[in-house]
Design an enzyme around this catalytic site. Structure first.
Site, PDB file in Angstrom:
ATOM      1  N   ASP A 278       8.002   2.359  -0.632  1.00  0.00           N
ATOM      2  CA  ASP A 278       8.215   4.043  -0.891  1.00  0.00           C
ATOM      3  C   ASP A 278       9.325   4.400   0.073  1.00  0.00           C
ATOM      4  OD1 ASP A 278       7.848   6.442  -1.693  1.00  0.00           O
ATOM      5  OD2 ASP A 278       6.139   7.124  -0.534  1.00  0.00           O
TER       6      ASP A 278
ATOM      7  N   TRP B 116      15.617   8.059   1.368  1.00  0.00           N
ATOM      8  CA  TRP B 116      16.745   6.944   2.168  1.00  0.00           C
ATOM      9  C   TRP B 116      18.085   7.660   1.477  1.00  0.00           C
ATOM     10  CZ3 TRP B 116      20.313   3.655   0.605  1.00  0.00           C
ATOM     11  CH2 TRP B 116      21.038   2.943   1.509  1.00  0.00           C
TER      12      TRP B 116
ATOM     13  N   HIS C  65      17.164   3.486  -5.102  1.00  0.00           N
ATOM     14  CA  HIS C  65      16.488   2.429  -5.689  1.00  0.00           C
ATOM     15  C   HIS C  65      17.304   0.979  -5.808  1.00  0.00           C
ATOM     16  CE1 HIS C  65      13.546   5.407  -6.775  1.00  0.00           C
ATOM     17  NE2 HIS C  65      14.225   6.083  -7.744  1.00  0.00           N
TER      18      HIS C  65
ATOM     19  N   LEU D 221       5.712 -19.278  -3.825  1.00  0.00           N
ATOM     20  CA  LEU D 221       5.128 -17.985  -3.525  1.00  0.00           C
ATOM     21  C   LEU D 221       5.009 -17.299  -5.034  1.00  0.00           C
ATOM     22  CD1 LEU D 221       5.075 -15.339  -1.609  1.00  0.00           C
ATOM     23  CD2 LEU D 221       7.228 -14.924  -2.744  1.00  0.00           C
TER      24      LEU D 221
HETATM   25  C1  IPE Z   1       3.969   5.094  -5.113  1.00  0.00           C
HETATM   26  O1  IPE Z   1       4.978   5.808  -4.633  1.00  0.00           O
HETATM   27  C2  IPE Z   1       4.456   3.982  -6.056  1.00  0.00           C
HETATM   28  C3  IPE Z   1       5.425   3.244  -5.836  1.00  0.00           C
HETATM   29  C4  IPE Z   1       5.897   2.863  -4.684  1.00  0.00           C
HETATM   30  C5  IPE Z   1       5.994   2.626  -7.077  1.00  0.00           C
HETATM   31  P1  IPE Z   1       5.343   7.381  -5.049  1.00  0.00           P
HETATM   32  O2  IPE Z   1       6.152   7.884  -4.089  1.00  0.00           O
HETATM   33  O3  IPE Z   1       5.139   7.720  -6.356  1.00  0.00           O
HETATM   34  O4  IPE Z   1       3.845   8.091  -4.383  1.00  0.00           O
HETATM   35  P2  IPE Z   1       3.446   9.347  -4.285  1.00  0.00           P
HETATM   36  O5  IPE Z   1       3.226  10.048  -5.640  1.00  0.00           O
HETATM   37  O6  IPE Z   1       4.308  10.082  -3.312  1.00  0.00           O
HETATM   38  O7  IPE Z   1       2.079   9.189  -3.726  1.00  0.00           O
HETATM   39  C1  IPE Z   2       9.738   4.444  -4.235  1.00  0.00           C
HETATM   40  O1  IPE Z   2      10.709   5.173  -3.563  1.00  0.00           O
HETATM   41  C2  IPE Z   2      10.253   3.708  -5.559  1.00  0.00           C
HETATM   42  C3  IPE Z   2       9.376   4.530  -6.724  1.00  0.00           C
HETATM   43  C4  IPE Z   2       8.260   5.062  -6.600  1.00  0.00           C
HETATM   44  C5  IPE Z   2       9.890   4.138  -8.047  1.00  0.00           C
HETATM   45  P1  IPE Z   2      10.686   7.030  -4.078  1.00  0.00           P
HETATM   46  O2  IPE Z   2      11.345   7.146  -5.386  1.00  0.00           O
HETATM   47  O3  IPE Z   2       9.116   7.314  -4.363  1.00  0.00           O
HETATM   48  O4  IPE Z   2      11.146   7.671  -2.791  1.00  0.00           O
HETATM   49  P2  IPE Z   2      10.867   9.000  -2.143  1.00  0.00           P
HETATM   50  O5  IPE Z   2       9.373   8.850  -1.872  1.00  0.00           O
HETATM   51  O6  IPE Z   2      11.123  10.030  -3.080  1.00  0.00           O
HETATM   52  O7  IPE Z   2      11.605   9.030  -0.785  1.00  0.00           O
HETATM   53 MG    MG Z   3       7.687   8.104  -3.052  1.00  0.00          MG
END
Ligand code: IPE
Ligand code: IPE
Ligand code: MG
Length: 245
Positions: free
Chosen positions: A18, A23, A35, A129
């Site tokens: 996450d 970032w 991403h 792995l």
């Molecule tokens: C959870 O991250 C899913 C992934 C890391 C793929 P999100 O950023 O979507 O989670 P919430 O919705 O903030 O809990």
């Molecule tokens: C995790 O990072 C990646 C996915 C859920 C696809 P986020 O995209 O949720 O990043 P934040 O939480 O908005 O910073």
């Molecule tokens: Mg997120």
């Protein structure tokens, strides 16, 4: 690395990757840039996990709920998955890594479906792995699917109601054949599970770090492992019982 007790490593680590968006924003970039940089972290962590001797690594890459993000971000992520697989799978294969995908994969665009089934097929015989990618994944979806599958088996007579136990239940999940994760890491400060492996994480040690996923490196993984090894896993017993065991 020297501080790690190699006899007490988790077999299976699960990570909620996450913080890509935050970032990127902090760098003055758009979310998609985050991403892309997140893929670099995936590569580093897969290398580190292999080097340390972890047997199973599950990465939460895209949740069912993530389909509700802006169309532009969803399309960008799908393109990134396909491109990353095309670029990384030959190296993963060379490194004896076995790829596996879990989630409601039917929802993915055809190109992505094809890329992941090719990657699964190519690496099926590898013995290093096991890298499990949770894609279009939701734990509630997975649990409902397991319940349906058990109901079908009982109604057909191939399974007796009395024979359903937690082992049989686990065999009907998409993680069939994999041990439960002993350690679950979530990056970027949020302390929640977000519909990830609800059944399998029943007794996992949870580790939350403020580090954003694109900044996560081998040292951060080692820190999580050291913290894991400092915990006493009691499984309902008392501390005294554990010390005698
Ligand atoms: C959870 O991250 C899913 C992934 C890391 C793929 P999100 O950023 O979507 O989670 P919430 O919705 O903030 O809990
Ligand atoms: C995790 O990072 C990646 C996915 C859920 C696809 P986020 O995209 O949720 O990043 P934040 O939480 O908005 O910073
Ligand atoms: Mg997120």
């Amino acid at each position: 690395m020297e501080k790690l007790d190699l006899e007490r490593l988790p077999k299976h680590i699960a990570i909620i990757m996450d913080g890509n968006g935050r970032w990127a924003k902090e760098q003055g970039q758009d979310r998609l840039f985050g991403h892309y940089q997140g893929v670099v972290s995936v590569r580093k962590v897969v290398e580190a996990a292999t080097e340390i001797g972890i047997q199973y690594l599950t990465l939460y890459a895209f949740s069912t709920e993530n389909w509700d993000r802006p169309q532009e971000e969803v399309t960008g992520l799908m393109t990134l998955f396909v491109d990353t697989l095309a670029k990384e799978v030959p190296d993963l294969h060379k490194n004896n890594i076995k790829l596996h995908f879990i989630g409601n994969l039917d929802m993915l665009p055809n190109e992505a479906k094809e890329a992941l089934s090719n990657a699964t097929r190519l690496t099926a015989q590898n013995t290093g792995l096991t890298l499990i990618i949770a894609l279009s994944y939701s734990s509630r979806w997975e649990l409902v699917e397991a319940a349906k599958s058990l109901a079908i088996q009982v109604s057909k007579g191939s399974l007796a109601l009395a024979d359903i136990n937690d082992t049989v239940f686990a065999e009907n999940l998409s993680t069939k054949g994999f041990p439960d994760p002993e350690l679950m890491i979530r990056t970027s400060g949020e302390c929640r599970i977000s519909n990830f492996l609800l059944y399998q994480l029943a007794y996992a040690e949870l580790y939350f770090t403020d580090t954003r996923w694109p900044a996560f490196r081998k040292e951060d993984l080692l820190k999580a492992l050291l913290e894991y090894q400092s915990r006493e896993r009691r499984f309902g017993k008392t501390s005294e019982q554990i010390q005698i065991d």
